[in-house]
Each structure stands twice: as C-alpha cells, then as structure tokens.
Design an enzyme around this catalytic site. Structure first.
Site, short mmCIF file in Angstrom:
data_model
loop_
_atom_site.label_atom_id
_atom_site.label_comp_id
_atom_site.label_asym_id
_atom_site.label_seq_id
_atom_site.Cartn_x
_atom_site.Cartn_y
_atom_site.Cartn_z
N PRO A 34 20.41 -50.05 -33.61
CA PRO A 34 20.23 -51.40 -34.15
C PRO A 34 18.90 -51.48 -34.88
O PRO A 34 17.88 -51.05 -34.34
CB PRO A 34 20.24 -52.29 -32.89
CG PRO A 34 19.95 -51.39 -31.75
CD PRO A 34 20.37 -50.01 -32.15
N MET A 36 16.55 -54.16 -37.28
CA MET A 36 16.37 -55.49 -37.83
C MET A 36 16.33 -55.46 -39.35
O MET A 36 15.69 -54.60 -39.95
CB MET A 36 15.08 -56.12 -37.30
CG MET A 36 15.13 -56.44 -35.81
SD MET A 36 16.42 -57.64 -35.38
CE MET A 36 15.82 -59.11 -36.21
N GLN A 87 23.66 -55.74 -29.87
CA GLN A 87 22.41 -55.69 -29.12
C GLN A 87 21.89 -57.11 -28.97
O GLN A 87 21.73 -57.84 -29.95
CB GLN A 87 21.34 -54.84 -29.80
CG GLN A 87 20.09 -54.73 -28.92
CD GLN A 87 18.97 -53.92 -29.51
OE1 GLN A 87 18.31 -54.37 -30.46
NE2 GLN A 87 18.72 -52.73 -28.97
N CYS A 117 11.86 -53.05 -28.45
CA CYS A 117 11.19 -53.51 -29.67
C CYS A 117 9.76 -53.91 -29.36
O CYS A 117 9.51 -54.74 -28.47
CB CYS A 117 11.94 -54.70 -30.27
SG CYS A 117 11.19 -55.31 -31.80
N LYS A 156 18.51 -50.38 -23.96
CA LYS A 156 17.70 -49.51 -24.83
C LYS A 156 16.23 -49.78 -24.55
O LYS A 156 15.79 -50.94 -24.59
CB LYS A 156 18.03 -49.75 -26.29
CG LYS A 156 17.36 -48.77 -27.26
CD LYS A 156 17.87 -48.98 -28.68
CE LYS A 156 17.32 -47.91 -29.63
NZ LYS A 156 15.89 -48.05 -29.89
N HIS A 206 14.36 -44.37 -26.25
CA HIS A 206 13.53 -43.95 -27.38
C HIS A 206 12.39 -43.12 -26.80
O HIS A 206 11.62 -43.61 -25.97
CB HIS A 206 12.99 -45.18 -28.11
CG HIS A 206 12.25 -44.85 -29.37
ND1 HIS A 206 12.23 -45.69 -30.46
CD2 HIS A 206 11.50 -43.78 -29.73
CE1 HIS A 206 11.50 -45.15 -31.42
NE2 HIS A 206 11.05 -43.99 -30.99
N GLY A 252 15.17 -41.29 -31.30
CA GLY A 252 13.82 -41.06 -31.81
C GLY A 252 13.65 -39.71 -32.47
O GLY A 252 13.84 -38.67 -31.84
N GLY A 253 13.31 -39.72 -33.77
CA GLY A 253 12.93 -38.50 -34.47
C GLY A 253 14.05 -37.59 -34.90
O GLY A 253 13.78 -36.49 -35.38
N GLY A 273 18.32 -43.32 -36.09
CA GLY A 273 17.76 -44.53 -36.63
C GLY A 273 17.75 -44.55 -38.14
O GLY A 273 18.78 -44.44 -38.79
#
Length: 369
Positions: A34, A36, A87, A117, A156, A206, A252-253, A273
C-alpha cells in the site's frame, strides 16, 4: 457496550459474497505494498494487467473516513483488481472492527492494519508506526477485527521504532535507528507475539526501523539499514513448536526478480514497494518465473488496449484522464521509447482525449519494437 463487541461474530459463509474468499491465503507469495497517493483504484487496475496472481493493496484508508466520510467512494474498486486487500489506519478497536466489516462486505479478501507508516501526520493521529510502542492496544485492535470478519486480518509493521523525543533528540534517534540490539529484538518479538496471540493471520514486516520525528518518510525508507536477517530470525522464532506458524512476509528493498526469488525460500511471501510502480514489468517477470505453466503475461500493446477501454469507461463517468495515466509512467521503463511514452501519458494527456492519447502511445510502441 463496546461497539466492536456488539458486532456479531462471523463464521464461514456469513460474509457478503461468501464463496471463493473462504480459500484466500493469509499471505500472498508476491504482493504490492500500500502506497499513499499511488495505489488508488486506477493504479491497481493498471498493475493487475501485469500479473493475475499478485495481491494488490489499497492506499491506507483511515477507519473514520470509511465510517463517517464517503465510504462507498473510498471502498470502490473494479472487479478486475482482485485479489485485493485493504489497509486500514486507526487505533480505536471498535471503529477498526466496523471498518473491517464494511471492507469485507465490499469484497476485499484481506484486512491489513498499518503499524509501519512513520509520517508526522500519521503519528499525530495515533496510528501508523507509533502504534508499535503500544503493543497491547494493537493486539486489542487485531482481536476486535478478527471477531468482526472472517477474511484474513494481517498487520504491517517495522522491525522497530525510535521516538526522537524519547531518544533525547534527532542525533540520538538517528543513532538508535542505525542499530538493532538485544533490546530491539526483545521488543520486536514481544510485539509480534502479541499480534499472533490476538489472532493475526499474517505479519508483513518492513525490514527497517522507523525514526519518528527525526526523519522524513523518504528518509525512513532509505536511511535506517535494511535487516532482512532480523525478519528471518523473527519468522524462525514464531515457528518454533508450531505445526502451522503464522506466515511472515518480507518488505523493503526488493527491486529485482532475482532478489525476490532469492528471498522467497526464506519467507512466506514478499511485498514489493515503489519498484512495482516505477517498473511494473517486474510483476510480469515474477509471474513468468513463479507460474511457468500459466498463460503468458500481456504484451505492452495488450496492456495499452485494456487501459484504453478502462479510460473510456472512467472518463465517461467524470474521471480526469490524467488521474489514470499518471500511474502508467513506468511502462516500458528502461526500454526504447519509454521517454516519449512518458511525455504522452503525462503531458499530451492534458490537452488530448482518450483515443488520441492511446493512439499516440501505441504508435510509440510500434516504432520502438
């Protein structure tokens, strides 16, 4: 009476549209995070064209917005976007339970709670990564949602969180964000255990810490070091002594198909992501690698044809054309014609209609072939 407790507990077959969703896995092998302002319904329709199996997620939607705002608009999606997860943001168990019920009734196959977040705006609303400092509250939120729905409820979060004020200033917070010690490990394991005990169906982690109040959202995606080894250790810890351990998904990454394929044997799934947004062909590459016997992914010309029809339908209903094409700028990234295609989809779209824009885009693809 607690509003969450007043919601009747749902059993198998009771949710609206019950059927295939009974068989939905708690964790997808590959999913898109997800994001934004990015993973709105137009973006998701576009990304779905690259892979029929990747699980897609909405932007974070606050429970209050769904319950007290224009919930029908926020929950709207095209059937082609499935499998689709929502989410939610928030920290009130009762409101989250009600919003989760609304999402399930709308057809979402998973409800995910945002505890990752790091933005100041989200923190001010007492949701997002700051919730990692309140594991008992998060567990209460998960338990309330689990009582309200029968689709998977997932969370998450980060491998840790550092508060600038509690750390004694920005420099100290940044230093703490760079390291992961025994105290961090105990906090992470305690947080994850609380989620599992509350009934969480999967954990999406993450592999970075979040520094609250000391780094921007962008810096929180790049400055704290990636620690997939920490997530792998967490997965092993949670699996001890269990015949069916809770799935753990790495986020992540991850930017290449090779990185994803290397990670999958160690985790129950991976979440991609911004790379999926900037280079959506990555989803097609993974589709071919993971589903060799499935039909081949759509060709770029077929994707443009599908998006043309979608744009015709949406603009007829009042959607600005550039609200759709802004999500297509990563198409053909790194390939011949990509720059010209971006120009058409970002600039010419402001003064041309659907067919003119897509005719021009198709012409660019033909000349680049």
């Amino acid at each position: 009476m607690n509003p969450a407790e007043s919601l009747p507990v749902r059993g198998a077959g009771e949710a609206a549209g019950a059927g295939p969703r009974n068989e939905v896995a708690a964790a997808a092998q590959v999913s898109v995070a997800p994001m934004m302002d990015w993973t709105d319904r137009h973006c998701r329709f576009f990304l779905r064209l690259y892979s029929p199996y990747t699980r897609l997620y909405t932007e974070m939607l606050h429970a209050n917005a769904i319950l007290r705002g224009d919930g029908a608009r926020l929950l709207r999606y095209s059937p082609e976007e499935q499998p689709l997860a929502i989410q939610l943001g928030g920290s009130d168990p009762a409101l989250l339970a009600q919003a989760a019920r609304r999402a399930e009734d709308a057809g979402y196959v998973e409800v995910n709670l945002n505890c990752g977040c790091p933005s100041d705006r989200v923190r001010a609303g007492t949701f997002g990564a700051c919730l990692m400092l309140r594991p008992a509250l998060v567990a209460e939120c998960v338990a309330a949602m689990k009582r309200a729905v029968r689709v998977p409820v997932t969370v998450k979060f980060r491998i840790g969180v550092v508060d600038r004020e509690a750390a004694g200033g920005a420099a100290a917070a940044l230093a703490l964000g760079q390291r992961f010690d025994g105290e961090d490990e105990a906090a992470l394991q305690g947080f994850a255990r609380a989620l599992v005990d509350a009934g969480a169906d999967a954990l999406i982690v993450h592999a970075r810490k979040a520094v609250l109040g000391g780094l921007s959202p962008h810096e929180n995606r790049t400055v704290p070091p990636l620690r997939p080894d920490v997530v792998a250790a967490l997965r092993r810890m949670l699996a001890r002594g269990l015949s069916a351990p809770v799935p753990v998904v790495l986020n992540g990454g991850l930017r290449t198909a090779a990185q994803v394929l290397a990670a999958l044997p160690e985790f129950d799934g991976v979440m991609i992501g911004r790379e999926a947004y900037h280079r959506p062909e990555l989803l097609s590459e993974l589709h071919v690698a993971l589903h060799p016997d499935a039909p081949a992914p759509l060709e770029p010309a077929e994707i443009l044809a599908a998006m043309r029809e979608y744009a015709r339908r949406e603009t007829a209903a009042g959607t600005p054309l550039n609200a759709i094409t802004r999500h297509m700028l990563g198409m053909q990234s790194g390939r011949r014609g990509a720059r010209a295609l971006r120009h058409v989809l970002s600039q010419e779209v402001l003064r041309a209609g659907v067919d003119e824009v897509f005719d021009r885009a198709c012409d660019i693809l033909d000349r680049a072939a």
